[in-house]
Structure formats: C-alpha cells, structure tokens
Write a protein that holds these residues in place. Structure first.
Motif, PDB file in Angstrom:
ATOM      1  N   PHE A 176    -115.102  19.461 -17.752  1.00  0.00           N
ATOM      2  CA  PHE A 176    -114.933  18.005 -17.802  1.00  0.00           C
ATOM      3  C   PHE A 176    -115.188  17.559 -19.271  1.00  0.00           C
ATOM      4  O   PHE A 176    -115.992  18.340 -19.990  1.00  0.00           O
ATOM      5  CB  PHE A 176    -115.908  17.323 -16.970  1.00  0.00           C
ATOM      6  N   ASP A 177    -114.719  16.734 -19.736  1.00  0.00           N
ATOM      7  CA  ASP A 177    -114.785  15.968 -21.027  1.00  0.00           C
ATOM      8  C   ASP A 177    -115.320  14.684 -20.791  1.00  0.00           C
ATOM      9  O   ASP A 177    -114.532  13.603 -20.304  1.00  0.00           O
ATOM     10  CB  ASP A 177    -113.587  15.971 -21.913  1.00  0.00           C
ATOM     11  N   PHE A 178    -116.427  14.407 -20.848  1.00  0.00           N
ATOM     12  CA  PHE A 178    -117.339  13.231 -20.664  1.00  0.00           C
ATOM     13  C   PHE A 178    -116.922  12.262 -21.659  1.00  0.00           C
ATOM     14  O   PHE A 178    -117.535  10.983 -21.458  1.00  0.00           O
ATOM     15  CB  PHE A 178    -118.779  13.230 -20.461  1.00  0.00           C
ATOM     16  N   ASP A 179    -116.267  12.400 -22.682  1.00  0.00           N
ATOM     17  CA  ASP A 179    -115.894  11.471 -23.555  1.00  0.00           C
ATOM     18  C   ASP A 179    -114.845  10.711 -23.253  1.00  0.00           C
ATOM     19  O   ASP A 179    -114.292   9.779 -23.997  1.00  0.00           O
ATOM     20  CB  ASP A 179    -116.013  11.943 -24.994  1.00  0.00           C
ATOM     21  N   LEU A 180    -113.954  11.271 -22.398  1.00  0.00           N
ATOM     22  CA  LEU A 180    -112.695  10.640 -22.262  1.00  0.00           C
ATOM     23  C   LEU A 180    -112.761   9.210 -21.693  1.00  0.00           C
ATOM     24  O   LEU A 180    -113.856   8.830 -21.153  1.00  0.00           O
ATOM     25  CB  LEU A 180    -111.726  11.501 -21.079  1.00  0.00           C
ATOM     26  N   ASP A 196    -125.147  18.851  -8.022  1.00  0.00           N
ATOM     27  CA  ASP A 196    -126.372  18.656  -8.904  1.00  0.00           C
ATOM     28  C   ASP A 196    -125.750  17.802 -10.271  1.00  0.00           C
ATOM     29  O   ASP A 196    -125.162  18.806 -11.116  1.00  0.00           O
ATOM     30  CB  ASP A 196    -127.148  19.922  -9.181  1.00  0.00           C
ATOM     31  N   VAL A 197    -126.053  16.868 -10.611  1.00  0.00           N
ATOM     32  CA  VAL A 197    -125.460  16.067 -11.619  1.00  0.00           C
ATOM     33  C   VAL A 197    -125.933  16.653 -13.062  1.00  0.00           C
ATOM     34  O   VAL A 197    -125.096  16.759 -13.944  1.00  0.00           O
ATOM     35  CB  VAL A 197    -125.986  14.586 -11.834  1.00  0.00           C
ATOM     36  N   GLY A 198    -127.187  16.985 -12.990  1.00  0.00           N
ATOM     37  CA  GLY A 198    -127.766  17.691 -14.428  1.00  0.00           C
ATOM     38  C   GLY A 198    -126.919  18.961 -14.535  1.00  0.00           C
ATOM     39  O   GLY A 198    -126.411  19.172 -15.866  1.00  0.00           O
ATOM     40  N   ARG A 209    -123.397  18.306 -15.873  1.00  0.00           N
ATOM     41  CA  ARG A 209    -123.121  17.984 -17.260  1.00  0.00           C
ATOM     42  C   ARG A 209    -123.478  18.987 -17.937  1.00  0.00           C
ATOM     43  O   ARG A 209    -122.778  19.227 -19.153  1.00  0.00           O
ATOM     44  CB  ARG A 209    -124.099  16.814 -17.707  1.00  0.00           C
ATOM     45  N   ARG A 210    -124.246  20.033 -17.580  1.00  0.00           N
ATOM     46  CA  ARG A 210    -124.093  21.252 -18.381  1.00  0.00           C
ATOM     47  C   ARG A 210    -123.240  22.316 -18.314  1.00  0.00           C
ATOM     48  O   ARG A 210    -122.616  22.851 -19.584  1.00  0.00           O
ATOM     49  CB  ARG A 210    -125.636  21.902 -18.256  1.00  0.00           C
ATOM     50  N   ILE A 259    -120.216  21.663  -8.875  1.00  0.00           N
ATOM     51  CA  ILE A 259    -120.349  22.683  -8.137  1.00  0.00           C
ATOM     52  C   ILE A 259    -121.118  21.968  -6.937  1.00  0.00           C
ATOM     53  O   ILE A 259    -122.235  21.595  -7.172  1.00  0.00           O
ATOM     54  CB  ILE A 259    -121.394  23.695  -8.882  1.00  0.00           C
ATOM     55  N   ALA A 260    -120.459  21.870  -5.594  1.00  0.00           N
ATOM     56  CA  ALA A 260    -121.201  21.492  -4.462  1.00  0.00           C
ATOM     57  C   ALA A 260    -122.019  22.701  -3.729  1.00  0.00           C
ATOM     58  O   ALA A 260    -121.377  23.750  -3.638  1.00  0.00           O
ATOM     59  CB  ALA A 260    -120.323  20.871  -3.792  1.00  0.00           C
TER      60      ALA A 260
END
Ligand code: FE2
Length: 506
Positions: free
Chosen positions: A121-125, A249-251, A254-255, A260-261
């Motif tokens: 993912f690109d969280f800046d989009l 797990d949101v943390g 982001r890493r 991943i569920a």
C-alpha cells in the motif's frame, strides 16, 4: 509484481490487450475483464417471457480497466454493472462501468495509480490507500441505485435504467463517513441501514438514512479493534451488527504495507443488537462460536427472540498453498467453506442458541430482499464445490428454512453461475397467486416463492454468457428461459432484483 508470460493462442477481442501479459486466473477465461460497455440491446427470446416478470436484474462486479501495478486480486477491479430489464414479455441488456473518482484519475493518467489489496500500500495516495471501485454491491433506495464497496467507500449513484453514474450520494449533505457494502433497505419504512469500518477508533459506525435520502441517525460503535465485517442485518425494530474474530493488525499493516487477516479462534463471534435508531449505549452483544460470515440470509423477530440465518465459516483460517506460488495468498483468502446456520438471541433472558441447518458448501445467499427484516422461509444460494481453485458457482440451491430441505440445479459441466435474486411475480401482491393465503400487512397474499429467480451463467468452453430465468417454485427443473447475452459477462459479485413499478415510469 505482475508476471510476464508468453501469449497463449490468439488474443481475445473482448478483453484489454494487457491481460495477455499478466498471469492471474482472475484476468483470464470467464473471469477476465471485458472492454464492452453496452447500451440497451433487445435480447432474443426463444419463447415469450412471462409478462409478470417485470423489473430489473442488476449485478455489480470487478472489471479492471488498466493494467495493475502489483499482484492483481479479484476484488480490485473497477466496478461494472450489468442489467437486464424485463417488461411486456421482452428483455433488454445493458452494461456500464461505474465512473468513480479513482477511475477518472487513472483515465487521466493513462495507467493504474492505486495498488490493489495485495499491496504494498501507498498511504500517501489521495482519498484511500486503495481505489474506491464501488464494485461490490447494489441497493435501490430513494429512486436510485447505489453502488457500494466492501472496503467502505462513497455510495455511487446510478440511473437504474441507463446505469449512468450520477455522482456520489451525500444523504442530504450530512454523510461524513464512507459506507460499507450490504447496506439494507427496509421496504416497509423506506429506510436504508448501513455501517462503516475504520482502522482507528471508532472502528465501526452505524447509520440510518430516511426514505427521502437524508441521513437521519448515525452513531459510533464501541469495538475492541479494527474489524473485517462484511454484512449487517435488520429486523422490524432492530439492527444487528457483526463482530467476527477474523481481523487484521493495523500496526502490522502500516509496517508491511499489506493487509494480513488472522483468525483468532480464542475469541467469540459476536452480534450486537440495537433498536433501529438506538443510541450507542443501547447495543447489546451476544457471543457465539468463533468463525466468520460473509453474508447473512436474513433476520427477524419471534417474540423475545431475534432469529438470524446465514452462511457460517467455522474455520476461516487462511491456508496458503506453496504450490500456488505468488497467487497463494489471494487464493487462500478466497477458499470459502461455509454452511447454512441459524443463530437465536433472546432479548429478555440473554440466552443464545445456534444450529447448523445443512452441510452443503453455499454462499452468495439471498431471500426475497423485499422481506429483509421479516421471517422468510426460502433463500437462494450458490453452491461452491469443495477445494476449488477460483470462486466458481456450480449450482443454484433453494433452501426451505422451515423443513430444512433444499433443491438444487447444477448449471452443467463448464458452466458457472452468479448470485441469483428472487423476482416476485408482478401482480402476486393482488392475491392472484397459487398461494391463496391471507393477505399480509402489505397486501401480499401469494406464496413467498411466487415468482422467478434470475442469474447470469457463463460457459467456460466458449465463454458465452446467458441470462437464465427459473420459476422459483421449480428451480430443479432448470431455467424456463435462457437469453443469450451479446458479450461474455465476467464473473462478479452481488445482484439484486428491482420490481418494475419502482423504475419504469411510463
Ligand atoms: Fe458481499
């Protein structure tokens, strides 16, 4: 990364040329996106269709326009809606892409901008780290179709006849959050009931939209963390929120820039019951066996009890098979093993009960959706063979929830069906039906299954698609009409039936 490969045989003319460069089962064969958008064309009918088949079959699904920048997942494709309108014994077909903001940005760039759900993912989009494709579900509310996205997005408004995109719904300018797929319309009150998810508190919000399309009620829901809830259920007076122990797990997300569920089998499945317009502190949670449910059939009230039926996955552990290589993760998430189950919650005593109703592997379940929130006897499902490679529906299954029996129709070797909504026979509400029961509070005197079931079937051998119409009382006899469609319709997600009197104005 996409994997280049040698072209296999002649290029197909109905799909984007770039698909031939990408190895992925959901970009080829019956799953491949199509380049065709079709304005209304009359369909050939072998025999005149029943004149009381009156309304529209509409179906949403993924249809990638641009070559993906990363590993393509079936859920990533741009939303495309296919519709068959039935009236006066005739049928017309049309199809159209949903003109989302993300698709507009990618058209302007001439390429994909967002990576899909497989990451990274690109969280800046802009707007979201994934493209809001509106590709999952359709609901008809306040005179228009709303296209909804399973990851929670903007509700895209579509013309129910032309399928033209008319922008996004703001619900009277009051909507401040995205909306998940599977919002429910209560046709008795005209209300739309929805939920939305977030990766930060509050992890869920719940809302009610008035019949006039105004946001009328919206509250935060207290959950212990982010969830991957997919559906919501209603009864006449209550709404039921779903909390399953399959979540990410949101943390970590982001890493590693992937979602991943993990199945937490030590935690219960929970259902939160609240009055339709109840405050946040009125939610009452009931615990059940751990598992996961993509789609519920329906829920209703019986005295002090809430009864709810759905397709339960007792072990939603994601199993990645090494032999499936770079596709193993996607295919692992798509290996559905679900059976029909009933849950009961007593609102006075707090007692709970749950029972497995059958063992057949079924999903994509629908009752008569005009009866959401009311007790229903019948539902229509898709059967998935065990251990499938891709999600292919091999049979239409009709359940009788009162005696537990089921009937089925196998689409046939090489043929794959799709979600199959029930189309009530036009005029059945007048009492001219074989049911001859007492009229209910909406004047519906006919039997609950007095009507038709409609789906799209594609033959993998020649990649031809047809719309198939079944008599709902006799699905095992096969379709009463097969209407060849002008182009292959890629496999897709959710379908609905809209009664003709709600969309045909002339
Ligand atoms: Fe769904």
């Amino acid at each position: 990364m996409s994997t280049a490969r040698e072209p296999r045989g002649p290029a197909h003319s109905d799909r984007p040329a770039w698909t031939d460069r990408v190895e992925n089962p959901y970009l080829h064969g019956i799953h491949a996106p199509t380049v065709h958008e079709t304005k209304a064309v009359a369909l050939d009918v072998e025999v005149e269709l029943p004149r009381d088949l009156y309304g529209a079959f509409v179906r949403n699904g993924p249809n990638a326009v641009h070559e993906p920048t990363n590993l393509y997942h079936w859920f990533d494709g741009d939303g495309m809606v296919h519709a068959i309108h039935f009236r006066d014994g005739r049928a017309t077909y049309c199809s159209r892409l949903i003109e989302t903001k993300g698709l507009a940005d990618e058209r302007a760039a001439g390429r994909s901008i967002w990576p899909g759900i497989m990451g990274p993912f690109d969280f800046d989009l802009p707007r979201h780290y994934l493209k809001d494709t509106a590709n999952t579900d359709l609901v008809f509310h306040d005179g228009q179709l709303l296209a909804l996205w399973y990851m929670c997005g903007e509700p895209y408004r579509l013309d129910p006849l032309s399928l033209e995109t008319r922008g996004v719904a703001s619900f009277g300018g009051k909507l401040r959050t995205p909306v998940s797929a599977h919002a429910k319309v209560d046709v008795r009150t005209g209300e739309l009931v929805y939920f939305t998810l977030a990766d930060a508190p509050p992890f869920m919000r719940y809302g009610v939209v008035s019949p006039e399309g105004e946001l009328a009620h919206e509250i935060p829901i207290d959950l212990p963390g982010p969830r991957a809830t997919h559906d919501i259920t209603i009864t006449e007076n209550f709404s039921i929120l779903h909390d399953f122990p399959l979540f990410h797990d949101v943390g970590l997300q982001r890493r590693v820039k992937h979602r991943i569920a993990r199945f937490h089998r030590e935690l219960p499945s929970r259902f939160g019951v609240l009055p339709r317009r109840g405050a946040a502190d009125t939610v009452r949670w009931f615990d059940f066996e751990p598992g996961y449910v993509l789609h519920m059939v329906n829920a209703w009230e019986e005295g002090d009890w809430i009864v709810m039926d759905g397709c339960f996955q007792p072990d939603p552990t994601i199993v990645r098979r090494k032999q499936e290589g770079h596709l193993a993760s996607m295919l692992g998430y798509l290996r559905i093993r679900a059976h029909l189950r009933r849950w009961r919650m007593n609102l006075v005593t707090g007692e709970t009960r749950e029972e497995q109703l059958d063992d057949l592997n079924v999903e994509f379940c629908l009752p008569d959706t005009d009866l959401y929130g009311e007790r229903t006897r019948y539902s229509y499902h898709q059967h998935l063979p065990a251990d499938m490679y891709t999600v292919d529906f091999h049979a239409l299954v009709k359940y009788d929830h009162e005696d537990g029996s089921c009937k089925r129709f196998d689409y046939g070797a090489g043929r794959v069906g799709g979600e199959a909504p029930f189309a009530r026979r036009h005029g059945s509400a007048d009492g001219g039906s074989p049911g001859n029961g007492e009229p209910d509070d909406r004047g519906r005197a006919g039997a609950e299954d007095d009507g038709y079931v409609v789906t799209i079937v594609t033959d993998a051998r020649d990649e031809s698609s047809s719309c198939q119409v079944f008599r709902a009382t006799d699905i095992e006899r096969g379709p009463i009409a097969r209407l060849p469609l002008p182009h292959r319709v890629p496999t897709g997600f959710h379908a609905k039936w809209i009664p003709g009197e709600r969309i045909f104005t002339d």
